[in-house]
Design a protein around this motif. Structure first.
Motif: not given
Length: 511
Positions: A22, A26, A413-414, A445, A447
């Motif tokens: 990650a 990202r 997220k992946d 990641g 949000d």
């Protein structure tokens, strides 16, 4: 530039790899993850399986194929593993040179060893660092999109016998040693970590080093009496209006549980008066005993197979546009309750196709298969709370972990989900630690973010270390927004599900 250094303690290889990937894919930030692994043999991309000489399970180790370079190596307790994750262009002296990156790592390790009076050297044609013809540190890296990952393994005081079950790094004509073997006694692990950080920061030209560390401490110093009475901004006026009473009656008639009641949420009057609630599935008894949580920790009852349908009925009766579902931790069942989440999501969606669904899940012990069950059900928002800063994890969440939680969020997220997390403040953290945790969440990641004040549920729980002021929450919220979170709720009374629909609406708007 800033180098973000994290000491994560002992972390499974899979969990650390999820965090690495990650941060590699990202984030543009420069990280150095430091940790230990439980006993694990790893095979690099060019590894010869014949170099694993025994069944790893027979010697208490896992065997994992990975995407770093090199052959087979061993990771285990007493070994310091370091994962430098950052832009390759800043690493070599000139140009984008992977070999130069490896040489920088070697140089930093040689510098580290020198602080303890050990003369480490390079050996032509063989990566890593050597002492007296034996390898003391292994290196294996991966570079993609001009960013580095994987890294180094420095033998401080591991069980060297574990290397006898492999051909380490594919080299059969040289042995393996450790700092403890060379010095006659193991140096303090924290001092070795500090030396590695200093050497790598100099190598990277870091002007600032931001450090956060998981601590082994599980008890607060002193009597822990807390900061005194609640300030005015923490006081909530009860509003027992019509909608509040109607929702309370419905919850009890359907024999449902809500985290609003079970966890003593201060926003229950506001939320219930607006016909919003967070349903708690899988029963009302938790198999964990987090130091901040009011939920019952007695032996749980069997999971009720009819519960998903009852939750779906309640969502329909309330006419909810956005439903939030959480649960107790169910470590007593193999999947940690993942199937219950999936069934509840399916039931709500079948009965209420226009309702968006947010789930707040436990970590399922980090088991990828269990987490995938929830991910495949495609909740509109996947929430998993980090809860507190790295240093206080084992104090507040003795059965969880900082790296594990980051790994859960990274995997969500992946899977293509909108991802949310939250932190409670007032357990004894400082502002720098909170900012570091917020940055870590964004960089894997996440949000949506919630920040709120911890409230002590009872005298048996962790004390409130301090009351965080509204202005501090405002400043932290602005910091988080500056990092790129799609939506942030930051305030003394904020909880995970506070204004959840607002956050979901923002995050689900197409870019």
């Amino acid at each position: 530039m800033t180098l973000r250094v994290r000491w994560l303690g002992r972390v499974s290889y899979d969990e650390a790899l999820a965090v690495q990937r990650a941060l590699h894919g990202r984030s543009d930030d420069d990280y150095l993850l430091l940790l230990e692994h439980p006993a694990t043999y790893t095979l690099g991309k060019r590894a010869d399986p014949a170099h694993v000489l025994v069944d790893p399970a027979a010697v208490g180790a896992a065997l994992i194929e990975t995407d770093r370079g090199g052959d087979v190596t061993y990771h285990g307790p007493g070994q310091l593993v370091g994962y430098p994750i950052g832009p390759l262009a800043a690493t070599p002296a000139a140009g984008r040179d992977v070999v130069a990156h490896v040489r920088r790592i070697e140089a930093a390790l040689i510098e580290t060893l020198a602080e303890f009076g050990i003369a480490g050297v390079r050996v032509d044609g063989r990566s890593g660092v050597w002492v007296g013809g034996e390898k003391i540190a292994a290196i294996g890296v991966r570079v993609a999109r001009d960013r580095t990952m994987h890294g180094l393994a420095l033998n401080v005081d591991p069980d060297l016998a574990m290397f006898e079950h492999i051909v380490p790094c594919g080299i059969s004509d040289a042995g393996v040693t450790s700092m403890a073997a060379v010095l006659g006694a193991a140096p303090p692990a924290a001092e070795v970590r500090d030396a590695v950080v200093r050497a790598w920061a100099r190598s990277r030209g870091a002007l600032t080093v931001e450090r956060a560390a998981v601590s082994d401490a599980r008890l607060l110093p002193g009597p822990g009496v807390g900061p005194g009475r609640r300030p005015e901004w923490m006081k909530v006026r009860a509003d027992l209006g019509t909608e509040y009473r109607r929702l309370k009656q419905l919850v009890h008639e359907q024999e449902l549980h809500t985290v609003c009641e079970e966890a003593g949420c201060p926003n229950i009057y506001e939320c219930w008066s607006q016909r919003t609630a967070t349903f708690m599935i899988l029963g009302d008894r938790c198999t964990r005993a987090c130091g901040f949580c009011l939920v019952d920790t007695r032996q749980p009852f069997p999971i009720d197979p009819d519960e998903p349908a009852r939750v779906a009925d309640a969502v329909a009766s309330l006419g909810l546009a956005h439903a939030v579902v959480t649960s107790v931790a169910r470590d007593d069942v193999p999947d940690g309750g993942a199937a219950g989440f999936a069934a509840t999501i399916d039931a709500i969606r079948a009965r209420n196709p226009e309702t968006t669904i947010e789930v707040l899940i436990p970590d399922c012990k980090g088991h990828a298969d269990a987490l995938d069950v929830v991910f495949r059900a495609r909740p509109d928002v996947l929430n998993h709370n980090l809860e507190t800063v790295a240093r206080l994890q084992r104090l507040a969440r003795p059965s969880a972990g900082y790296a594990r939680s980051l790994g859960v969020l990274a995997r969500a997220k992946d899977a293509g989900l909108v991802v949310k997390s939250g932190i409670i403040l007032g357990l004894g953290e400082d502002t720098a630690e909170v900012r570091a945790a917020i940055a870590d969440l964004r960089n894997v990641g996440v949000d949506l973010l919630t920040l709120g004040q911890y409230l002590r549920p009872s005298a048996a729980h962790l004390p409130v270390a301090r009351w965080v002021t509204p202005s501090e929450f405002t400043e932290l919220g602005e910091y988080a927004r500056g990092l790129g979170f799609a939506h942030v709720e930051s305030g003394p009374l904020v909880r995970s599900s506070y204004h959840a629909r607002d956050g979901a609406e923002v995050a689900m708007v197409p870019a």
